[in-house]
Design a protein around this motif. Structure first.
Motif, PDB file in Angstrom:
ATOM      1  N   ILE A   1      -3.100  -4.562   7.015  1.00 37.36           N
ATOM      2  CA  ILE A   1      -3.421  -3.249   7.588  1.00 37.36           C
ATOM      3  C   ILE A   1      -4.816  -3.243   8.198  1.00 37.36           C
ATOM      4  O   ILE A   1      -5.056  -2.617   9.235  1.00 37.36           O
ATOM      5  N   ALA A   2      -5.741  -3.980   7.572  1.00 36.79           N
ATOM      6  CA  ALA A   2      -7.124  -4.036   8.050  1.00 36.79           C
ATOM      7  C   ALA A   2      -7.294  -4.934   9.271  1.00 36.79           C
ATOM      8  O   ALA A   2      -8.396  -5.042   9.808  1.00 36.79           O
TER       9      ALA A   2
ATOM     10  N   VAL B   1       0.844  -1.199   0.000  1.00 36.95           N
ATOM     11  CA  VAL B   1       0.000   0.000   0.000  1.00 36.95           C
ATOM     12  C   VAL B   1       0.875   1.244   0.000  1.00 36.95           C
ATOM     13  O   VAL B   1       0.568   2.241  -0.661  1.00 36.95           O
ATOM     14  N   ALA B   2       1.996   1.192   0.713  1.00 38.24           N
ATOM     15  CA  ALA B   2       2.907   2.336   0.760  1.00 38.24           C
ATOM     16  C   ALA B   2       3.444   2.668  -0.630  1.00 38.24           C
ATOM     17  O   ALA B   2       3.588   3.852  -0.975  1.00 38.24           O
ATOM     18  N   THR B   3       3.735   1.651  -1.432  1.00 40.87           N
ATOM     19  CA  THR B   3       4.260   1.929  -2.771  1.00 40.87           C
ATOM     20  C   THR B   3       3.150   2.383  -3.734  1.00 40.87           C
ATOM     21  O   THR B   3       3.433   3.018  -4.738  1.00 40.87           O
TER      22      THR B   3
ATOM     23  N   GLY C   1       2.538 -11.341  -0.151  1.00 41.83           N
ATOM     24  CA  GLY C   1       3.616 -10.566  -0.736  1.00 41.83           C
ATOM     25  C   GLY C   1       3.190  -9.580  -1.799  1.00 41.83           C
ATOM     26  O   GLY C   1       4.022  -9.084  -2.563  1.00 41.83           O
ATOM     27  N   ASN C   2       1.895  -9.266  -1.862  1.00 40.86           N
ATOM     28  CA  ASN C   2       1.402  -8.289  -2.831  1.00 40.86           C
ATOM     29  C   ASN C   2       0.611  -7.204  -2.094  1.00 40.86           C
ATOM     30  O   ASN C   2       0.385  -7.288  -0.890  1.00 40.86           O
ATOM     31  N   PHE C   3       0.200  -6.165  -2.821  1.00 40.82           N
ATOM     32  CA  PHE C   3      -0.451  -5.036  -2.148  1.00 40.82           C
ATOM     33  C   PHE C   3      -1.809  -5.404  -1.550  1.00 40.82           C
ATOM     34  O   PHE C   3      -2.251  -4.786  -0.574  1.00 40.82           O
ATOM     35  N   ILE C   4      -2.487  -6.419  -2.105  1.00 45.10           N
ATOM     36  CA  ILE C   4      -3.772  -6.839  -1.533  1.00 45.10           C
ATOM     37  C   ILE C   4      -3.539  -7.530  -0.199  1.00 45.10           C
ATOM     38  O   ILE C   4      -4.252  -7.292   0.789  1.00 45.10           O
TER      39      ILE C   4
END
Length: 326
Positions: A225-226, A154-156, A216-219
């Motif tokens: 994070i959730a 998410v940061a990227t 290892g992916n943004f999902i």
């Protein structure tokens, strides 16, 4: 080039040789695009590094952008550069105004001729949907800068928004947007602080080829994070979207089952759909009516709306945390 007919034998140049219209058209388009890319030069060069580690430089003010992924189209509109987008892939449908943009073909196979005719001075690509060889081919054939975004966290995603903003002259708008998105995420983190991560499975495709979100992916990062624990981390698979057998899913036994839904699907519909599947009633999530649907675009498009996906997941995973305060 595809889409052009060969000339008849009666079509000659001044020296009596047959001319291929497709070749003439292609050459003319390439020179037109090259000339466009050289125009409107500005005093200083803007350079940013994309997610492939390439330095992308612009020597002119960006006026015409082609976006080759729904996520990059959303980003451009969100930072106030929507009016600069003159072409987009066929799946770019958000915001609603994006549906009026001329199409340049599928994001896996963009039409080079159509892109050339639009005379862009910047092309924005999401490499997780377009192979690297196409990216290289685009730059070589169109002689225009190509910026690639390929976030794994998410940061990227946020970093990509800021870099695109700098490249298109909307740096401050992009920074403000990212600040707002981070603020919303921080509010989620505050609500779920101290709570144990909840085991969850996020369905990408239903049986018979059941597919889930890997690690290892943004999902996967959004799930973390959730306040969730992606149960597929126990598979030790390198795939972003691994296939999962019912037997393996039963062993993983997630407490929460989330369907990434395309179109409108409510919780009751999601629960009803999963209950009808053979063997799924043995899952803890199904037995306890913990099956939900989340808009797939929120989760799968690495753009501003990833925050909406995080908020929805957090409410599903930790409903009591959101019931405590308004």
């Amino acid at each position: 080039m595809a889409g052009h007919q060969m000339p008849s034998e009666s079509e000659y140049d001044g020296g009596g040789q047959i001319m291929k219209r497709s070749s003439i058209t292609s050459i003319a388009l390439m020179w037109l695009l090259f000339a466009t890319c050289l125009g409107d030069t500005m005093g200083s060069t803007i350079s940013v590094k994309d997610d492939l580690g390439r330095i992308v430089s612009l020597h002119k003010i960006t006026k015409r952008i082609v976006s080759l992924a729904p996520s990059t189209t959303e980003i451009l509109f969100a930072i106030g550069a929507g009016k600069l987008v003159v072409g987009a892939d066929e799946w770019s449908d958000y915001p609603p105004e994006a549906r009026q943009i001329p199409r340049v073909g599928p994001y896996m196979r963009p039409n080079i001729e159509k892109i050339a005719m639009l005379r862009p001075d910047l092309i924005v690509v999401a490499s997780n949907v377009i192979p690297k060889n196409i990216v290289t081919d685009l730059e070589q054939r169109l002689r225009c800068p190509v910026f690639v975004t390929a976030p794994r966290t998410v940061a990227t995603i946020f970093s990509g928004i800021e870099r695109i903003g700098k490249l298109v002259g909307k740096a401050k708008r992009a920074q403000r947007l990212v600040a707002q998105l981070r603020k919303r995420i921080n509010k989620v983190k505050q609500r779920i602080r101290g709570r144990k991560p909840v085991p969850v499975f996020v369905e990408v495709a239903p049986p018979p080829s059941l597919m889930g979100v890997g690690v290892g992916n943004f999902i996967d990062d959004a799930i973390r994070i959730a306040g969730g624990e992606n149960v597929l981390k126990r598979l030790h698979s390198r795939s972003d979207f691994p296939l999962v057998s019912l037997e393996r899913l039963m062993l993983l036994n997630p407490r929460i089952y989330v369907i990434a839904a395309h179109g409108s699907m409510g919780r009751e519909q999601a629960l009803s759909q999963v209950r009808k599947r053979i063997g799924f009633n043995q899952l803890s999530a199904v037995r306890n009516d913990r099956v939900y649907a989340v808009n797939a675009d929120y989760l799968f498009r690495p753009g501003p709306r990833i925050v909406l996906g995080i908020i929805e997941l957090a409410r599903i995973l930790h409903p009591d945390a959101f019931a405590q305060r308004k």
